[in-house]
Design a protein around this motif. Structure first.
Motif, PDB file in Angstrom:
ATOM      1  N   VAL A  65     -19.984   0.408 -19.714  1.00  0.00           N
ATOM      2  CA  VAL A  65     -18.889   0.506 -20.681  1.00  0.00           C
ATOM      3  C   VAL A  65     -17.657  -0.096 -20.015  1.00  0.00           C
ATOM      4  N   SER A  66     -16.656  -0.384 -20.802  1.00  0.00           N
ATOM      5  CA  SER A  66     -15.433  -0.945 -20.247  1.00  0.00           C
ATOM      6  C   SER A  66     -14.821   0.058 -19.271  1.00  0.00           C
ATOM      7  N   PRO A  67     -14.699  -0.316 -17.993  1.00  0.00           N
ATOM      8  CA  PRO A  67     -14.193   0.643 -17.003  1.00  0.00           C
ATOM      9  C   PRO A  67     -12.698   0.903 -17.191  1.00  0.00           C
ATOM     10  N   PRO A  68     -12.251   2.114 -16.852  1.00  0.00           N
ATOM     11  CA  PRO A  68     -10.821   2.417 -16.938  1.00  0.00           C
ATOM     12  C   PRO A  68     -10.017   1.578 -15.938  1.00  0.00           C
ATOM     13  N   LYS A  69      -8.712   1.493 -16.176  1.00  0.00           N
ATOM     14  CA  LYS A  69      -7.828   0.684 -15.343  1.00  0.00           C
ATOM     15  C   LYS A  69      -7.911   1.085 -13.865  1.00  0.00           C
ATOM     16  N   ALA A  70      -8.001   2.373 -13.600  1.00  0.00           N
ATOM     17  CA  ALA A  70      -8.076   2.839 -12.202  1.00  0.00           C
ATOM     18  C   ALA A  70      -9.310   2.278 -11.504  1.00  0.00           C
ATOM     19  N   ILE A  71     -10.430   2.199 -12.195  1.00  0.00           N
ATOM     20  CA  ILE A  71     -11.659   1.650 -11.607  1.00  0.00           C
ATOM     21  C   ILE A  71     -11.492   0.153 -11.350  1.00  0.00           C
ATOM     22  N   ILE A  72     -10.865  -0.554 -12.283  1.00  0.00           N
ATOM     23  CA  ILE A  72     -10.632  -1.993 -12.096  1.00  0.00           C
ATOM     24  C   ILE A  72      -9.739  -2.221 -10.879  1.00  0.00           C
ATOM     25  N   GLU A  73      -8.679  -1.426 -10.751  1.00  0.00           N
ATOM     26  CA  GLU A  73      -7.799  -1.547  -9.582  1.00  0.00           C
ATOM     27  C   GLU A  73      -8.560  -1.233  -8.300  1.00  0.00           C
ATOM     28  N   ASN A  74      -9.398  -0.212  -8.335  1.00  0.00           N
ATOM     29  CA  ASN A  74     -10.212   0.122  -7.155  1.00  0.00           C
ATOM     30  C   ASN A  74     -11.197  -0.993  -6.835  1.00  0.00           C
ATOM     31  N   LEU A  75     -11.753  -1.616  -7.880  1.00  0.00           N
ATOM     32  CA  LEU A  75     -12.687  -2.724  -7.666  1.00  0.00           C
ATOM     33  C   LEU A  75     -11.967  -3.901  -7.011  1.00  0.00           C
ATOM     34  N   PHE A  76     -10.787  -4.251  -7.494  1.00  0.00           N
ATOM     35  CA  PHE A  76     -10.016  -5.337  -6.883  1.00  0.00           C
ATOM     36  C   PHE A  76      -9.693  -5.013  -5.425  1.00  0.00           C
ATOM     37  N   THR A  77      -9.284  -3.776  -5.179  1.00  0.00           N
ATOM     38  CA  THR A  77      -8.993  -3.353  -3.807  1.00  0.00           C
ATOM     39  C   THR A  77     -10.253  -3.437  -2.953  1.00  0.00           C
ATOM     40  N   TRP A  78     -11.368  -2.981  -3.518  1.00  0.00           N
ATOM     41  CA  TRP A  78     -12.642  -3.022  -2.788  1.00  0.00           C
ATOM     42  C   TRP A  78     -13.028  -4.460  -2.444  1.00  0.00           C
ATOM     43  N   LEU A  79     -12.868  -5.380  -3.398  1.00  0.00           N
ATOM     44  CA  LEU A  79     -13.192  -6.787  -3.149  1.00  0.00           C
ATOM     45  C   LEU A  79     -12.311  -7.362  -2.037  1.00  0.00           C
ATOM     46  N   TYR A  80     -11.020  -7.047  -2.085  1.00  0.00           N
ATOM     47  CA  TYR A  80     -10.102  -7.545  -1.063  1.00  0.00           C
ATOM     48  C   TYR A  80     -10.468  -6.993   0.318  1.00  0.00           C
ATOM     49  N   ILE A  81     -10.650  -5.686   0.387  1.00  0.00           N
ATOM     50  CA  ILE A  81     -10.971  -5.052   1.679  1.00  0.00           C
ATOM     51  C   ILE A  81     -12.309  -5.583   2.200  1.00  0.00           C
ATOM     52  N   SER A  82     -13.294  -5.730   1.318  1.00  0.00           N
ATOM     53  CA  SER A  82     -14.605  -6.236   1.734  1.00  0.00           C
ATOM     54  C   SER A  82     -14.488  -7.648   2.294  1.00  0.00           C
ATOM     55  N   LYS A  83     -13.702  -8.473   1.653  1.00  0.00           N
ATOM     56  CA  LYS A  83     -13.508  -9.837   2.139  1.00  0.00           C
ATOM     57  C   LYS A  83     -12.802  -9.830   3.494  1.00  0.00           C
ATOM     58  N   ARG A  84     -11.760  -9.037   3.625  1.00  0.00           N
ATOM     59  CA  ARG A  84     -10.984  -8.998   4.862  1.00  0.00           C
ATOM     60  C   ARG A  84     -11.786  -8.418   6.022  1.00  0.00           C
ATOM     61  N   ARG A  85     -12.670  -7.476   5.743  1.00  0.00           N
ATOM     62  CA  ARG A  85     -13.374  -6.848   6.857  1.00  0.00           C
ATOM     63  C   ARG A  85     -14.695  -7.530   7.185  1.00  0.00           C
ATOM     64  N   SER A  86     -14.998  -8.609   6.504  1.00  0.00           N
ATOM     65  CA  SER A  86     -16.236  -9.332   6.759  1.00  0.00           C
ATOM     66  C   SER A  86     -16.293  -9.850   8.197  1.00  0.00           C
ATOM     67  N   PRO A  87     -17.392  -9.610   8.888  1.00  0.00           N
ATOM     68  CA  PRO A  87     -17.537 -10.148  10.250  1.00  0.00           C
ATOM     69  C   PRO A  87     -17.452 -11.668  10.279  1.00  0.00           C
ATOM     70  N   TYR A  88     -17.721 -12.311   9.141  1.00  0.00           N
ATOM     71  CA  TYR A  88     -17.639 -13.771   9.083  1.00  0.00           C
ATOM     72  C   TYR A  88     -16.243 -14.257   9.463  1.00  0.00           C
ATOM     73  N   ASP A  89     -15.202 -13.520   9.055  1.00  0.00           N
ATOM     74  CA  ASP A  89     -13.839 -13.932   9.380  1.00  0.00           C
ATOM     75  C   ASP A  89     -13.604 -13.971  10.882  1.00  0.00           C
ATOM     76  N   ARG A  90     -14.160 -13.009  11.606  1.00  0.00           N
ATOM     77  CA  ARG A  90     -14.000 -12.992  13.065  1.00  0.00           C
ATOM     78  C   ARG A  90     -14.803 -14.125  13.702  1.00  0.00           C
ATOM     79  N   VAL A  91     -16.016 -14.312  13.235  1.00  0.00           N
ATOM     80  CA  VAL A  91     -16.865 -15.381  13.771  1.00  0.00           C
ATOM     81  C   VAL A  91     -16.218 -16.738  13.495  1.00  0.00           C
ATOM     82  N   ASN A  92     -15.673 -16.897  12.300  1.00  0.00           N
ATOM     83  CA  ASN A  92     -15.039 -18.151  11.928  1.00  0.00           C
ATOM     84  C   ASN A  92     -13.807 -18.426  12.793  1.00  0.00           C
TER      85      ASN A  92
END
Length: 193
Positions: A65-92
């Motif tokens: 179902v269409s997720p509430p705004k809080a879930i969308i904000e958490n998803l965006f935050t999760w995507l950002y944090i996941s990208k930033r904490r990727s070991p690939y960034d350190r290896v790169n």
């Protein structure tokens, strides 16, 4: 403009669901930053503030179902944090630093001694760690990156797609990773019977 290509591949795949706290997602002291008063502050913050939101995000999306705004904000935050904490960034970062030092030594006509190589390896390991952890420990850098990332995410039209069981999507299961060799994957999967 970004174009998303979805390849439908019919493969007999077995999956294992792993929780966010599974040992495959952990490496001891990976986010410790000795420049901070509390070196484990980044890891503690990730564990207390971000990781608990993962199950709520997945459950909300699974409800289809269409997720509430809080879930969308958490998803965006999760995507950002996941990208930033990727070991690939350190290896790169490490790969780029090593390249720059090889080029500099080559340009200068300098052949480093074994001691110089060991010193440089130590420096590159420490510096690549600092570069990787910078978006977490440097407030100004974090604010700039978050604004850029949020503006980019908000500029897109988002859809969550559900694949048909007979036609699975090709997907990455590593948060924050990039699909580097689609050609390799396609060669390996297109001709499977």
């Amino acid at each position: 403009m970004f174009i998303v290509l979805t390849f439908l591949i019919n493969i007999n795949v077995t999956t294992q669901r792993k929780g966010i706290n599974d040992k495959i997602f952990k490496e001891k002291n990976f986010y410790n930053d000795n420049r901070l008063v509390d070196p484990s502050a980044i890891e503690d913050t990730l564990a207390e503030e971000f990781e608990p939101k993962y199950e709520n995000i997945i459950n909300a999306i699974s409800a289809e179902v269409s997720p509430p705004k809080a879930i969308i904000e958490n998803l965006f935050t999760w995507l950002y944090i996941s990208k930033r904490r990727s070991p690939y960034d350190r290896v790169n970062a490490k790969r780029h630093l090593e390249f720059f030092y090889r080029i500099k030594n080559s340009y200068d006509g300098h052949t480093p001694s074994d001691d110089e190589k060991k010193e440089m390896e130590k420096y590159v390991a420490n510096r690549s760690r600092e570069i990787h952890l910078g978006p977490f420990s440097d407030i100004k850098l974090a604010e700039n990156l978050i604004k850029l990332y949020t503006d980019t995410l908000n500029a897109k039209h988002w859809r969550i797609l559900k694949s048909h069981p007979k036609f699975l999507f090709l997907q990455m299961t590593i948060p924050g990773s990039r699909l580097i060799s689609i050609h390799y994957l396609l060669r390996k999967t297109l001709f499977i019977k």
